[in-house]
Design a protein around this motif. Sequence first.
Motif, mmCIF file in Angstrom:
data_model
loop_
_atom_site.group_PDB
_atom_site.id
_atom_site.type_symbol
_atom_site.label_atom_id
_atom_site.label_comp_id
_atom_site.label_asym_id
_atom_site.label_seq_id
_atom_site.Cartn_x
_atom_site.Cartn_y
_atom_site.Cartn_z
ATOM 1 N N LEU A 285 79.566 -86.657 -40.755
ATOM 2 C CA LEU A 285 78.504 -87.042 -41.681
ATOM 3 C C LEU A 285 77.309 -87.535 -40.884
ATOM 4 N N CYS B 280 70.376 -84.328 -50.274
ATOM 5 C CA CYS B 280 71.411 -83.636 -49.515
ATOM 6 C C CYS B 280 70.838 -82.318 -49.021
ATOM 7 N N GLU C 19 78.234 -89.519 -50.787
ATOM 8 C CA GLU C 19 77.542 -90.351 -49.804
ATOM 9 C C GLU C 19 76.114 -90.633 -50.245
ATOM 10 N N PHE D 126 84.834 -81.746 -42.324
ATOM 11 C CA PHE D 126 83.938 -82.623 -43.067
ATOM 12 C C PHE D 126 84.589 -83.140 -44.352
ATOM 13 N N MET E 286 75.656 -82.548 -43.091
ATOM 14 C CA MET E 286 76.818 -82.385 -42.224
ATOM 15 C C MET E 286 76.316 -81.967 -40.852
ATOM 16 N N LEU F 225 78.973 -84.793 -49.877
ATOM 17 C CA LEU F 225 77.580 -85.134 -49.592
ATOM 18 C C LEU F 225 76.968 -85.927 -50.740
#
Length: 677
Positions: free
Chosen positions: A372, A279, A265, A221, A366, A262
């Motif tokens: 993702l 998240c 994003e 990841f 994840m 995370l």
Amino acid sequence: MTDTSTATETFFAPLNKLDSDPLNMRKTYTKEGIEEMAATIRTDGYRILQNLIVRKGDKRGRFYVIAGGRRLDALNLLAEAGEIAKDFAVECKERNAADATEISLIENMQREAMHPVDEYEAFRVMADAGKSVEDIAARFGTTEVMVRKRLALARVAPALLALFRSEDMSFQLLTAFTVCDDHEKQLEVWNSLPSYSRDARSIRAALQAEAVKATDKRMMFIGGIEVYETAGGAVKRDLFDTHNSGYALDVALVEKLVAERLEAEADKLRAEGWKWVECVSELPQAAHRMSRIYPQDVPMIDAQRAKLDALEEEYTEPAEQIEAGVADDEAEIRAEAIDVEMAALGNAVEAYEPADLVKAGCYVLMDYYGGLSIERGLVRPEDEAKEAPDDHDGATDGEGEGGDEGAPSRATAPTKAPEPTFTLSAAMTQELTAQKTAAIRAELAHNPDVALTAVVHSMLMSLFNPYGGIREDTCLEVKVTSEKLETSIKDAASCKALATMNDLKENYGHAIPCNPNDLWDWCLEQPQSTRLDLLAYAAARSVNALQLAHYERKRQRDHADRLAQALAIDMTQWSEASADSYFGRVSKTGIEQAITEAKGADFAAGVSSMKKADAAAYAQRQLAGTGWLPALVRIAPTAEQQHERMEGASGYEADECPFDLDDAPEAEDYHFPDAAE
């Protein structure tokens, strides 16, 4: 209170003159609670720390106990045991009967349990003074287990104890830190874990784990072990590891890098204007109950339409040259470039309405494979309520070995030592059948004709057998439901069949419209070949040939073998037995049997004297290239194939066979490629 002038002086009353008050709001005490209180009174020299509150009884000289019923029962228990006199003097305070109910409520409802950290510190003082756990438990009227649990908090960093005191941490999280004595590491883990991953499991994993494999989904990841190294993380590598993958030694850093990606994003999504972005470590259950909004198609503007028309005209000439077989390399390259450009313009552009963005949100997480995953457009119930209602919503079979039981012979033959028995564990059985199921799924997903037959067969079984019993004769679960195989396979990321199915899911996910309202029209527009491919994919996802500890699913697994035969599956293309996947996880007897089956008893002779790890590595070397697989992974032959093999082996023709093949005992029959000498 009705009378504030009531006398509250202390006096002593005989124990046998004290009765439970019928006005006491608490009528019931547990046996354990009374015994604990008796133990506390005993260890304190038969004194009670808090006086009983009483009122005059109906008979002269007697008193009702308004508050302190458990203490009264404990004293009576000690009196019955002969530890104190029946007229033991008990210190009391007297109040009026009019106040009895109110006092009882205050006594029972306004009492707060002692804080766990306060209990720990009290126990620690006694432990430091040399008191044993047994003595502390007796003194406080609690169990030894409870004392040990509280004393275990000594392992936790003082800063974390302070967080618990200030209610910034739950007791469940606090106890998770007791698996490690390193206070510095505890604080590092607490500060590195994002709020959504601050659960007991994650804390224990971060504290106890020594290393993270390079193939771990967290490493994938964040972009690989190189990204972790660049961030300053220490790596341990095996010089004999041909992949040179290594292990990340700093678990806290890995978790931190995961959280940072995370959050990065999530920041991109927040910039898009969503009402909320969170998240999470896994999709919350509440998300499945939320409604969802979907993007709308953005119409092509005139300039885009004109550009597309020009490209189509430009594409005509090189396309004709290619079709006529006279195109040069430059024409083919140009045609391919134009085709890509036209595809980009022709694809419908989708976007969310601004009005939808301000009421919906996204979860960022994840996925199982280290990719993702973003769940967009989820609307929480409280946000949905503000909107006007939308009218458009609408037991395993025993398979042992036995011998003939004839009449006893006069001469007793020398007894042969029994062969060592070998039985796979339930977990190993489940994993192997999961691998087999995954392989059948992957093959079926590429064979629409067999998939169509399988699906129609399953439907007909339902139509003509309404009572449901015959449905066990198919391994397809066409509802469509899909068993999650990843949870049954220890190293799911390395399973080629699962990876194949995941790739197909990604590919179809890009083509299928995300809005369910558009899906039917889209399906109608697709050519039959596309629908057949989707049918094969859906049918493949429903295959279930798992063998579970509580449900053998034998008839379904028999059908799965027939399905695999129709697909002509070569399981060696999908699975292999290695030290990690099989030999290191079964007994040495199982290893020995595998080698014997594949290469003969001579090769297995020394396995029993080896260490387990050496035996597993030896088996992997010896069986490499032989095509040997555990029986549960193999595709069982059909009745016709068994018939043909037995004919060939016995020399009998079918009509001459001296016994009925259908009555022959079931046997694992599998041929391997000839092993190299």
